[in-house]
Design a protein around this motif. Sequence first.
Motif, mmCIF file in Angstrom:
data_model
loop_
_atom_site.group_PDB
_atom_site.id
_atom_site.type_symbol
_atom_site.label_atom_id
_atom_site.label_comp_id
_atom_site.label_asym_id
_atom_site.label_seq_id
_atom_site.Cartn_x
_atom_site.Cartn_y
_atom_site.Cartn_z
ATOM 1 N N VAL A 70 0.826 -1.209 0.000
ATOM 2 C CA VAL A 70 0.000 0.000 0.000
ATOM 3 C C VAL A 70 0.853 1.249 0.000
ATOM 4 O O VAL A 70 0.343 2.338 0.134
ATOM 5 N N GLY A 71 2.162 1.082 -0.158
ATOM 6 C CA GLY A 71 3.043 2.236 -0.189
ATOM 7 C C GLY A 71 3.799 2.386 1.110
ATOM 8 O O GLY A 71 3.876 1.475 1.929
ATOM 9 N N ASP A 72 4.352 3.560 1.314
ATOM 10 C CA ASP A 72 5.125 3.854 2.514
ATOM 11 C C ASP A 72 4.163 4.223 3.641
ATOM 12 O O ASP A 72 3.753 5.373 3.782
ATOM 13 N N VAL A 73 3.820 3.240 4.446
ATOM 14 C CA VAL A 73 2.820 3.407 5.500
ATOM 15 C C VAL A 73 3.265 4.437 6.534
ATOM 16 O O VAL A 73 2.454 5.194 7.066
ATOM 17 N N ALA A 74 4.543 4.505 6.811
ATOM 18 C CA ALA A 74 5.048 5.423 7.846
ATOM 19 C C ALA A 74 4.791 6.876 7.499
ATOM 20 O O ALA A 74 4.676 7.709 8.397
ATOM 21 N N ARG A 75 4.666 7.187 6.240
ATOM 22 C CA ARG A 75 4.484 8.586 5.832
ATOM 23 C C ARG A 75 3.038 8.928 5.486
ATOM 24 O O ARG A 75 2.759 10.027 5.057
ATOM 25 N N MET A 76 2.130 7.994 5.678
ATOM 26 C CA MET A 76 0.726 8.237 5.334
ATOM 27 C C MET A 76 -0.075 8.651 6.553
ATOM 28 O O MET A 76 0.194 8.197 7.659
ATOM 29 N N SER A 77 -1.059 9.487 6.275
ATOM 30 C CA SER A 77 -1.996 9.805 7.351
ATOM 31 C C SER A 77 -2.941 8.620 7.508
ATOM 32 O O SER A 77 -3.042 7.764 6.623
ATOM 33 N N LEU A 78 -3.647 8.572 8.608
ATOM 34 C CA LEU A 78 -4.594 7.486 8.835
ATOM 35 C C LEU A 78 -5.674 7.481 7.764
ATOM 36 O O LEU A 78 -6.073 6.417 7.272
ATOM 37 N N GLN A 79 -6.123 8.646 7.344
ATOM 38 C CA GLN A 79 -7.144 8.743 6.313
ATOM 39 C C GLN A 79 -6.614 8.216 4.973
ATOM 40 O O GLN A 79 -7.302 7.464 4.279
ATOM 41 N N ASP A 80 -5.370 8.598 4.593
ATOM 42 C CA ASP A 80 -4.781 8.105 3.343
ATOM 43 C C ASP A 80 -4.618 6.592 3.376
ATOM 44 O O ASP A 80 -4.903 5.900 2.395
ATOM 45 N N LEU A 81 -4.157 6.075 4.505
ATOM 46 C CA LEU A 81 -3.975 4.637 4.639
ATOM 47 C C LEU A 81 -5.313 3.909 4.515
ATOM 48 O O LEU A 81 -5.424 2.908 3.805
#
Length: 155
Positions: free
Chosen positions: A97-108
């Motif tokens: 799903v991509g770089d999870v550490a840099r995503m907001s909760l909404q984006d994730l």
Amino acid sequence: MTARRLALLAGAGSAGLLIAALGFQAAGYAPCELCILQRWPHVAAVVVAGLVWLTGRVRALAMLGMVAAGAAAGLALYHVGVEQAWWAGPSHCSGGVGDVARMSLQDLTERLNAAPVVRCDEIAWSLLGLSMAGWNALCSAVLASLWGLAATRAR
């Protein structure tokens, strides 16, 4: 066997693989994105065989059929590699799903909700140690050889 018959046999083989894929789908085996992608070269091969049947021109059309079946084999081999974890598949169908550490909760949450249900890196069915993608690779390679033989005999 004549070049025309070889080309028609190869086209019928692609049609058979498409029917088998749709049969598995009807039986509840939902296709992943790579499975669907592998179908398009077979559709092209069936169209080429139809043109051989309609026009009787074999040599150039058989070369196109060989390219289509070869593309199907290549895509299927790529899919086998993804299933066997020899290389990474497309992130959107292999669980990434991509770089999870840099995503907001909404984006994730949005990325997870948009992720396909059927994963490309999981084997849904196999026979004699080969997945559907493996069988497609093998059959497509045989069909590419038939198309090549048709092109050679058409000279």
